[in-house]
Motif scaffolding. Structure first.
Motif, PDB file in Angstrom:
ATOM      1  N   GLU A 192      81.784 -12.444  82.457  1.00  0.00           N
ATOM      2  CA  GLU A 192      82.924 -11.540  82.355  1.00  0.00           C
ATOM      3  C   GLU A 192      82.475 -10.090  82.324  1.00  0.00           C
ATOM      4  O   GLU A 192      81.339  -9.786  81.941  1.00  0.00           O
ATOM      5  CB  GLU A 192      83.725 -11.848  81.079  1.00  0.00           C
ATOM      6  CG  GLU A 192      84.163 -13.292  80.944  1.00  0.00           C
ATOM      7  CD  GLU A 192      84.736 -13.583  79.570  1.00  0.00           C
ATOM      8  OE1 GLU A 192      85.758 -12.959  79.210  1.00  0.00           O
ATOM      9  OE2 GLU A 192      84.165 -14.419  78.854  1.00  0.00           O
ATOM     10  N   ASP A 193      83.382  -9.217  82.685  1.00  0.00           N
ATOM     11  CA  ASP A 193      83.120  -7.776  82.636  1.00  0.00           C
ATOM     12  C   ASP A 193      84.427  -7.045  82.310  1.00  0.00           C
ATOM     13  O   ASP A 193      85.193  -6.709  83.211  1.00  0.00           O
ATOM     14  CB  ASP A 193      82.558  -7.293  83.979  1.00  0.00           C
ATOM     15  CG  ASP A 193      82.174  -5.814  83.940  1.00  0.00           C
ATOM     16  OD1 ASP A 193      81.921  -5.302  82.827  1.00  0.00           O
ATOM     17  OD2 ASP A 193      82.141  -5.182  85.014  1.00  0.00           O
ATOM     18  N   PRO A 194      84.697  -6.769  81.030  1.00  0.00           N
ATOM     19  CA  PRO A 194      83.867  -7.111  79.865  1.00  0.00           C
ATOM     20  C   PRO A 194      84.312  -8.429  79.258  1.00  0.00           C
ATOM     21  O   PRO A 194      85.333  -9.005  79.652  1.00  0.00           O
ATOM     22  CB  PRO A 194      84.197  -5.960  78.906  1.00  0.00           C
ATOM     23  CG  PRO A 194      85.633  -5.658  79.199  1.00  0.00           C
ATOM     24  CD  PRO A 194      85.826  -5.898  80.673  1.00  0.00           C
ATOM     25  N   VAL A 195      83.547  -8.905  78.253  1.00  0.00           N
ATOM     26  CA  VAL A 195      83.962 -10.055  77.459  1.00  0.00           C
ATOM     27  C   VAL A 195      85.035  -9.561  76.493  1.00  0.00           C
ATOM     28  O   VAL A 195      84.741  -8.855  75.536  1.00  0.00           O
ATOM     29  CB  VAL A 195      82.779 -10.668  76.686  1.00  0.00           C
ATOM     30  CG1 VAL A 195      83.261 -11.790  75.787  1.00  0.00           C
ATOM     31  CG2 VAL A 195      81.723 -11.186  77.658  1.00  0.00           C
ATOM     32  N   GLU A 196      86.285  -9.897  76.761  1.00  0.00           N
ATOM     33  CA  GLU A 196      87.384  -9.354  75.970  1.00  0.00           C
ATOM     34  C   GLU A 196      87.504 -10.019  74.608  1.00  0.00           C
ATOM     35  O   GLU A 196      87.720  -9.361  73.593  1.00  0.00           O
ATOM     36  CB  GLU A 196      88.700  -9.485  76.745  1.00  0.00           C
ATOM     37  CG  GLU A 196      88.762  -8.600  77.975  1.00  0.00           C
ATOM     38  CD  GLU A 196      90.156  -8.545  78.588  1.00  0.00           C
ATOM     39  OE1 GLU A 196      91.087  -9.131  78.001  1.00  0.00           O
ATOM     40  OE2 GLU A 196      90.308  -7.917  79.647  1.00  0.00           O
ATOM     41  N   TYR A 197      87.405 -11.345  74.579  1.00  0.00           N
ATOM     42  CA  TYR A 197      87.502 -12.074  73.319  1.00  0.00           C
ATOM     43  C   TYR A 197      86.351 -13.053  73.223  1.00  0.00           C
ATOM     44  O   TYR A 197      85.944 -13.651  74.219  1.00  0.00           O
ATOM     45  CB  TYR A 197      88.828 -12.857  73.228  1.00  0.00           C
ATOM     46  CG  TYR A 197      90.057 -12.004  73.283  1.00  0.00           C
ATOM     47  CD1 TYR A 197      90.451 -11.255  72.182  1.00  0.00           C
ATOM     48  CD2 TYR A 197      90.838 -11.944  74.436  1.00  0.00           C
ATOM     49  CE1 TYR A 197      91.591 -10.472  72.221  1.00  0.00           C
ATOM     50  CE2 TYR A 197      91.981 -11.154  74.484  1.00  0.00           C
ATOM     51  CZ  TYR A 197      92.350 -10.428  73.374  1.00  0.00           C
ATOM     52  OH  TYR A 197      93.469  -9.641  73.426  1.00  0.00           O
ATOM     53  N   ARG A 198      85.831 -13.223  72.029  1.00  0.00           N
ATOM     54  CA  ARG A 198      84.765 -14.185  71.795  1.00  0.00           C
ATOM     55  C   ARG A 198      85.371 -15.521  71.374  1.00  0.00           C
ATOM     56  O   ARG A 198      86.119 -15.581  70.403  1.00  0.00           O
ATOM     57  CB  ARG A 198      83.814 -13.653  70.719  1.00  0.00           C
ATOM     58  CG  ARG A 198      82.938 -12.528  71.250  1.00  0.00           C
ATOM     59  CD  ARG A 198      82.283 -11.741  70.125  1.00  0.00           C
ATOM     60  NE  ARG A 198      81.263 -10.827  70.614  1.00  0.00           N
ATOM     61  CZ  ARG A 198      81.502  -9.692  71.245  1.00  0.00           C
ATOM     62  NH1 ARG A 198      82.731  -9.319  71.458  1.00  0.00           N
ATOM     63  NH2 ARG A 198      80.513  -8.919  71.661  1.00  0.00           N
ATOM     64  N   LEU A 199      85.026 -16.576  72.124  1.00  0.00           N
ATOM     65  CA  LEU A 199      85.595 -17.902  71.888  1.00  0.00           C
ATOM     66  C   LEU A 199      84.521 -18.832  71.339  1.00  0.00           C
ATOM     67  O   LEU A 199      83.445 -18.961  71.931  1.00  0.00           O
ATOM     68  CB  LEU A 199      86.164 -18.473  73.188  1.00  0.00           C
ATOM     69  CG  LEU A 199      87.233 -17.626  73.895  1.00  0.00           C
ATOM     70  CD1 LEU A 199      87.658 -18.288  75.194  1.00  0.00           C
ATOM     71  CD2 LEU A 199      88.431 -17.410  72.996  1.00  0.00           C
ATOM     72  N   ILE A 258      81.983 -21.635  73.348  1.00  0.00           N
ATOM     73  CA  ILE A 258      81.885 -21.305  74.770  1.00  0.00           C
ATOM     74  C   ILE A 258      80.776 -20.284  74.970  1.00  0.00           C
ATOM     75  O   ILE A 258      80.649 -19.325  74.204  1.00  0.00           O
ATOM     76  CB  ILE A 258      83.231 -20.774  75.295  1.00  0.00           C
ATOM     77  CG1 ILE A 258      84.284 -21.888  75.261  1.00  0.00           C
ATOM     78  CG2 ILE A 258      83.098 -20.219  76.709  1.00  0.00           C
ATOM     79  CD1 ILE A 258      85.658 -21.468  75.722  1.00  0.00           C
ATOM     80  N   ASN A 259      79.967 -20.493  75.990  1.00  0.00           N
ATOM     81  CA  ASN A 259      78.860 -19.581  76.299  1.00  0.00           C
ATOM     82  C   ASN A 259      79.385 -18.449  77.183  1.00  0.00           C
ATOM     83  O   ASN A 259      79.755 -18.679  78.335  1.00  0.00           O
ATOM     84  CB  ASN A 259      77.734 -20.331  77.028  1.00  0.00           C
ATOM     85  CG  ASN A 259      77.288 -21.570  76.269  1.00  0.00           C
ATOM     86  OD1 ASN A 259      76.595 -21.485  75.278  1.00  0.00           O
ATOM     87  ND2 ASN A 259      77.715 -22.737  76.745  1.00  0.00           N
ATOM     88  N   GLN A 260      79.426 -17.235  76.643  1.00  0.00           N
ATOM     89  CA  GLN A 260      79.991 -16.105  77.370  1.00  0.00           C
ATOM     90  C   GLN A 260      78.903 -15.093  77.722  1.00  0.00           C
ATOM     91  O   GLN A 260      78.098 -14.702  76.863  1.00  0.00           O
ATOM     92  CB  GLN A 260      81.087 -15.441  76.523  1.00  0.00           C
ATOM     93  CG  GLN A 260      82.285 -16.352  76.282  1.00  0.00           C
ATOM     94  CD  GLN A 260      83.299 -15.753  75.337  1.00  0.00           C
ATOM     95  OE1 GLN A 260      83.182 -15.908  74.120  1.00  0.00           O
ATOM     96  NE2 GLN A 260      84.301 -15.071  75.877  1.00  0.00           N
ATOM     97  N   VAL A 261      78.914 -14.666  78.972  1.00  0.00           N
ATOM     98  CA  VAL A 261      77.901 -13.741  79.490  1.00  0.00           C
ATOM     99  C   VAL A 261      78.576 -12.419  79.843  1.00  0.00           C
ATOM    100  O   VAL A 261      79.588 -12.404  80.552  1.00  0.00           O
ATOM    101  CB  VAL A 261      77.200 -14.332  80.737  1.00  0.00           C
ATOM    102  CG1 VAL A 261      76.166 -13.365  81.284  1.00  0.00           C
ATOM    103  CG2 VAL A 261      76.563 -15.674  80.396  1.00  0.00           C
ATOM    104  N   GLN A 262      78.004 -11.332  79.347  1.00  0.00           N
ATOM    105  CA  GLN A 262      78.530  -9.997  79.621  1.00  0.00           C
ATOM    106  C   GLN A 262      77.787  -9.385  80.813  1.00  0.00           C
ATOM    107  O   GLN A 262      76.556  -9.399  80.857  1.00  0.00           O
ATOM    108  CB  GLN A 262      78.336  -9.107  78.385  1.00  0.00           C
ATOM    109  CG  GLN A 262      78.556  -7.627  78.624  1.00  0.00           C
ATOM    110  CD  GLN A 262      80.017  -7.281  78.868  1.00  0.00           C
ATOM    111  OE1 GLN A 262      80.875  -7.639  78.086  1.00  0.00           O
ATOM    112  NE2 GLN A 262      80.283  -6.602  79.967  1.00  0.00           N
ATOM    113  N   MET A 263      78.539  -8.835  81.769  1.00  0.00           N
ATOM    114  CA  MET A 263      77.921  -8.187  82.919  1.00  0.00           C
ATOM    115  C   MET A 263      77.132  -6.941  82.480  1.00  0.00           C
ATOM    116  O   MET A 263      77.480  -6.257  81.527  1.00  0.00           O
ATOM    117  CB  MET A 263      78.981  -7.736  83.935  1.00  0.00           C
ATOM    118  CG  MET A 263      79.651  -8.870  84.684  1.00  0.00           C
ATOM    119  SD  MET A 263      78.487  -9.795  85.679  1.00  0.00           S
ATOM    120  CE  MET A 263      77.888 -10.964  84.483  1.00  0.00           C
ATOM    121  N   ASN A 264      76.074  -6.671  83.217  1.00  0.00           N
ATOM    122  CA  ASN A 264      75.281  -5.460  82.993  1.00  0.00           C
ATOM    123  C   ASN A 264      74.730  -5.018  84.347  1.00  0.00           C
ATOM    124  O   ASN A 264      73.613  -5.379  84.732  1.00  0.00           O
ATOM    125  CB  ASN A 264      74.152  -5.723  81.993  1.00  0.00           C
ATOM    126  CG  ASN A 264      73.446  -4.443  81.569  1.00  0.00           C
ATOM    127  OD1 ASN A 264      73.497  -3.432  82.276  1.00  0.00           O
ATOM    128  ND2 ASN A 264      72.797  -4.488  80.417  1.00  0.00           N
TER     129      ASN A 264
END
Length: 573
Positions: A360-367, A370-376
């Motif tokens: 995601e870009d950005p990670v809006e909510y942390r769940l 679930i494995n969430q990856v922030q764009m860079n």
């Protein structure tokens, strides 16, 4: 029965107003007191001669708010809860503070050519005449408790004092000095209180964004509430640099850099709720503009049933996201609730036996789970590169924040074709345009038809305020023009329209819901896609297959009394 005679309690605004029901009857009908309590209070009234309202209040049978609300009803005026509504600072400033305190009155809003004034004693005709003379406006009186008016006056005065202090301090320092000193004085500076006040008030008003916009001579502050911007105040130009510097420090942004856009993030607890703030700055001709996106983490646990799905659309959408593989696309413009729908879908799919990875870009909510990856992008972590790595991490379900380019689209489609369930978003106006957009990106049509299983298009519309919406009978011409279907018996439906009250800040709307169209792939749509036919032709085939368009879904919500025709046509062409 006489109106309550407590000092400062509401009375009839003039001699022509006569109560049509007793105070006891109104409280009883509203469930504020029981028959036994009313009998007991009336007996005390007969013995002591005290007013019924005073007896009920002294014995703790009702609180002040319930009593004043009933008294307002008795004399035919509206009651407002100043803890729930937003007081317009520009309206409140029209009368001096000492006058407001003396009369226990505060202007709270503008209404066409008149001024809405909340009063604890609407029977004080001298106060009404003075306020009319001071403001040079017609006055519409509403009733509030003395405590609420006192609290509202204090909040407005506190904001005014802070702004004045900030303006005075800023005027004494040069721009460079103010920037250099702000880091040292950040804990106790009035600017900190102002920013905190803006954020707290925005959360209380259910705002999704705060806009701080420098103008030529002042700074405009607006809240976006239910998708519509509302101006809440104008501040002196001299607070501009201090406010932006404070926000940059909170978001860990370079306060010395003012030539390029920047963005950052802040985590806060406001009113007991965990809030994420996304701060974005942008240079304009009058200085830097800041937009603060407010993300309430509690919204991440929404269920799909809370998002406005009709039974028809829910059934079609559920058939797709419960399949083990394929691609589901959610389309719509920015701010149409696409991410919320995807998060709600993931909440259903999030089980122990599933490996879910998002990029995601950005990670809006942390769940949780679930494995969430922030764009860079600066570090080379793009949607495409992250997606390649994800596919090597044994995922069952993959969420791609947005398909922006051909490379990302190709990898996402390959993932859908190799046994993964892929969820993503596209910026298109309707569902049929999504498959055409992928083809335009350079994806082979046969790959699109093989991978895409469902396209969900959506918009957000405001819902009518339940406390003030009213029935009306539209004309046959208006119904024909809006293409509103007749009822089963051939009669025209009665619709609702907005009115405006204290509960909805006089907008007539409170909250939002989504309207949807769900296109599922079939042989005809696949054939048209392979032949590179237009989105219009694909749309006609989808409608024949049972797709309900955005407009049709919106009209059904109008008939159900959830929204208005005007709001539907404001959002949907």
């Amino acid at each position: 029965m006489p109106v309550d005679d407590r000092p400062g309690a509401p009375a009839a605004p003039d001699a022509t107003v006569r109560p049509t029901r007793s105070l006891g009857e109104i409280l009883l009908e509203g469930g504020a007191i029981s028959h036994e309590q009313l009998s007991e209070a009336r007996a005390e009234h007969d013995r002591s001669g005290k007013s019924l309202g005073r007896i009920l209040l002294e014995r703790g049978m009702v609180d002040e708010s319930a009593l004043v609300r009933a008294l307002a009803t008795q004399i035919g005026l509206n009651f407002v809860d100043l803890e729930e509504i937003q007081v317009d600072p520009s309206a409140a400033s029209l009368i001096p503070a000492d006058v407001a305190k003396r009369y226990m009155a505060i202007p709270i809003a503008f209404e066409e050519e008149s001024l809405v004034v909340a009063m604890a004693d609407p029977g004080n005709v001298f106060a009404i005449d003075d306020i009319r003379t001071l403001t040079a406006r017609e006055i519409r009186i509403v009733v509030a408790t003395r405590g609420d008016i006192g609290g509202a006056l204090e909040r407005v005065q506190r904001m005014d004092r802070d702004v004045e202090d900030i303006a005075a301090a800023a005027a004494e320092e040069s721009e460079e000095e103010a920037t250099a000193k702000i880091a040292d004085a950040i804990d106790d500076a009035p600017i900190v209180k102002l920013i905190n006040l803006l954020i707290t008030q925005a959360v209380a008003d259910r705002a999704s964004d705060i806009h701080i916009e420098p103008q030529e001579r002042d700074v405009r502050i607006r809240y976006r509430i239910d998708g519509v911007l509302h101006e809440v105040m104008r501040s002196p130009k001299s607070i501009q640099n201090g406010a932006l510097s404070r926000l940059k420090i909170m978001a860990d942004i370079d306060i010395a850099e003012r030539r390029i856009p920047q963005d950052g993030r802040v985590g806060l607890v406001v009113g007991g709720k965990s809030i994420d703030l996304r701060v974005a700055t942008m240079p304009t001709v009058y200085g830097e503009k800041a937009v603060i996106r407010i993300l309430d983490k509690s919204n991440a646990i929404l269920n799909l049933t809370d998002l406005g799905f009709s039974d028809h659309n829910m059934e079609r959408y559920e058939r797709s996201f419960t399949r083990p593989y394929g691609m589901i696309l959610v389309t719509g413009p920015t701010g149409s609730g696409k991410s919320t729908t995807l998060y709600a879908t993931l909440n259903i799919l999030n089980q122990e036996d599933k490996n879910i990875i998002t990029v995601e870009d950005p990670v809006e909510y942390r769940l949780a789970g679930i494995n969430q990856v922030q764009m860079n992008n600066k570090a080379g972590l793009t949607f495409a590169s992250a997606l390649r790595s994800i596919l090597r991490s044994d995922p069952d379900i993959v969420l791609v924040g947005e398909i922006r380019d051909r490379e990302t689209a190709e990898i996402a489609i390959q993932a859908a074709l190799t046994g993964h369930l892929v969820l993503s978003t596209l910026h298109t106006n309707d569902a049929p345009s999504a498959v055409s957009r992928l083809v335009e990106m350079g994806i082979e049509p046969f790959l699109v038809t093989s991978a895409v299983d469902c396209v969900l298009a959506q918009r957000l519309i405001r819902t009518l305020c339940e406390k003030c919406k009213e029935y009306y009978q539209p004309t046959p011409e208006a119904l024909r023009e809006a293409k509103v279907p007749l009822l089963a018996d051939g009669s025209a439906p009665r619709l609702f329209r907005p009115v405006g009250c204290s509960h909805c800040s006089n907008t007539g709307y409170r909250g939002r819901m989504a309207v949807h169209e769900v296109m599922t792939m079939n042989e005809e749509i696949e054939r048209l896609t392979v032949e590179r036919r237009s989105a219009e032709e694909i749309g006609r085939a989808a409608i024949e297959d049972g797709m309900m368009t955005l407009r049709q879904d919106g009209i059904l919500k109008v008939i159900d009394g959830q929204t208005s025709l005007e709001e539907t046509f404001r959002v949907i062409v």
